[in-house]
Design an enzyme around this catalytic site. Structure first.
Site, short mmCIF file in Angstrom:
data_model
loop_
_atom_site.label_atom_id
_atom_site.label_comp_id
_atom_site.label_asym_id
_atom_site.label_seq_id
_atom_site.Cartn_x
_atom_site.Cartn_y
_atom_site.Cartn_z
NE ARG A 105 -7.29 -8.60 0.28
CZ ARG A 105 -6.87 -7.76 -0.64
NH1 ARG A 105 -5.90 -6.90 -0.37
NH2 ARG A 105 -7.39 -7.77 -1.85
CE LYS A 158 -4.30 -2.15 1.30
NZ LYS A 158 -5.45 -2.30 2.20
C1 8Y7 Z 1 -8.01 -4.86 1.47
C2 8Y7 Z 1 -9.05 -5.64 0.98
C3 8Y7 Z 1 -8.19 -4.50 -0.65
C4 8Y7 Z 1 -7.73 -4.91 2.85
C5 8Y7 Z 1 -9.51 -6.53 3.04
C6 8Y7 Z 1 -5.32 -3.70 -2.01
C7 8Y7 Z 1 -10.11 -6.01 -1.25
C8 8Y7 Z 1 -6.52 -2.88 -2.15
N1 8Y7 Z 1 -7.47 -4.15 0.43
N2 8Y7 Z 1 -9.80 -6.48 1.74
N3 8Y7 Z 1 -9.15 -5.41 -0.35
N4 8Y7 Z 1 -8.50 -5.77 3.60
N5 8Y7 Z 1 -10.22 -7.33 3.84
O1 8Y7 Z 1 -4.29 -3.06 -1.68
O2 8Y7 Z 1 -6.87 -4.23 3.41
O3 8Y7 Z 1 -5.29 -4.88 -2.23
S1 8Y7 Z 1 -7.99 -3.88 -2.27
#
Ligand code: 8Y7
Length: 361
Positions: free
Chosen positions: A339, A304
């Protein structure tokens, strides 16, 4: 007992034998039932202007402090919730870190936009992440990057469902990253197990009912505003307390609808309606505050923007080391689920951490 809202963020977090010894002597409590223990808390008290007043108290001091304010029973309940063992989530015992690998089947994601739109490449990448040690593959077909336009529903279905079905046939545990009920439903029908909704089931009037009926485990993430506009002027009274209050309200809404808390993992939503420095950093510093929900905590900070901002403005593909550092910070704070884009690198870091922690009995 009412009064100003008070939240407790675990501090002085101990590991291994030191943690067990401090718990046995009553100087510390287990952190979310795991191997870590906390010997102190940061007490965050909401002031009349919305800001948080902070003080650090050892566990023993906290009880006297709360009693003097007539808040002893409430503070005791909060401590019990932080300390309690977490139920298994999505079939995972949460006794070791769970790695969720990211599979974006979108042409426009910020870090890997377009790389996996081709179904064969998407499948290969999903399988490679499993090979590298992912426990879950998170499949999303709509970019939630700042300013992104909505993807038509049929297009999101067309991108996501064939990949879900193919990886499910391999036996992969899949979460579906979507805010739309029809995508959740089709993905669960195709073999996905988990719903990952960045709107915490507020983005579609029918998603809560689907979550109830499906029985699927959920990730409820905090986002301020909508992806199109969320980065325009994010503001908070106190970011960590505000994010916690939002997630508690969403948990309450789920419970009222009939969803057991054990099905829910909460997520601070790093980068979603947050200033990269002023909001993401204090939110990460106090991520352990989310253990007061009693739910498992998921952290997504992989690649990020804030990582570049605190470093040398590296582009997304050059933020892997910072992502791993952030993941390790999360683990030091008792986060149970990570994640990530870079599964092999994250797994290597986890192996080193675990080996060091286990080297002294
Ligand atoms: C997150 C996410 C994204 C996160 C959860 C990216 C879909 C942007 N970020 N879902 N999604 N937590 N639960 O950087 O931080 O992947 S999209």
């Amino acid at each position: 007992m009412s009064g100003r809202p008070i939240n407790l963020c675990p501090e002085e977090i101990l590991t291994g034998a030191a943690a067990r010894d401090a718990v046995a002597r009553g100087r510390a409590l287990p952190l979310a039932g795991g191997p870590l223990a906390f010997a102190a808390v940061e007490v965050l008290e909401r002031m009349a202007d919305g800001s948080a007043e902070s003080r650090y108290l050892a566990i023993a001091e906290l009880k006297d402090w709360a009693a003097r304010r007539g808040r002893a029973a409430e503070i005791e309940r909060t401590l019990e919730t932080i300390a309690a063992a977490r139920a298994p989530w999505a079939g995972f015992a949460l006794d070791r870190p769970i790695v969720m690998g990211i599979l974006n089947v979108t042409p426009d994601s910020f870090s890997d936009g377009g790389a996996y739109v081709d179904p064969a490449r998407a499948l290969a990448h999903g399988r490679a992440m499993i090979e590298a040690g992912a426990d879950i593959v998170d499949i999303g077909g709509e970019s939630t990057r700042p300013g992104a336009d909505a993807t038509p529903l049929d297009e999101e279905l067309r991108r996501v469902i064939p990949i879900v079905a193919a990886l499910a046939r391999d036996g992969v545990t899949i979460s579906v990253d979507t805010r739309r009920m029809p995508v959740m439903k089709a993905a669960l029908d195709a073999g996905a197990r988990i719903i990952n909704d960045v709107t915490a089931l507020t983005g579609d009037a029918d998603s809560l009912a689907l979550a109830v009926a499906s029985g699927a485990p959920l990730v409820l993430m905090h986002m301020a505003g909508k992806p199109r506009t969320m980065q325009e002027a994010p503001r908070y009274d106190d970011v960590a307390m505000d994010v916690l209050a939002y997630l508690e309200a969403r948990i309450a809404a789920c419970e009222a609808a009939g969803i057991a808390k054990s099905r829910i993992a909460v997520d601070p939503g790093i980068g979603f309606g947050k200033h990269p420095i002023e909001h993401n950093l204090p939110l990460l510093r106090r991520v352990a505050l989310l253990h007061t929900t009693g739910c498992a905590v998921l952290l997504g900070l992989s690649r990020k923007q804030f990582i570049g901002r605190v470093s040398r403005n590296e582009p997304a593909g050059e933020r892997i080391a910072g992502s791993v550092a952030g993941a390790l910070w999360g683990l030091s704070q008792g986060v149970q689920i990570l994640r990530v884009h870079d599964v092999a690198e994250t797994r290597q870091a986890l192996a080193v951490r675990r080996a060091i922690l286990m080297s002294v009995a």
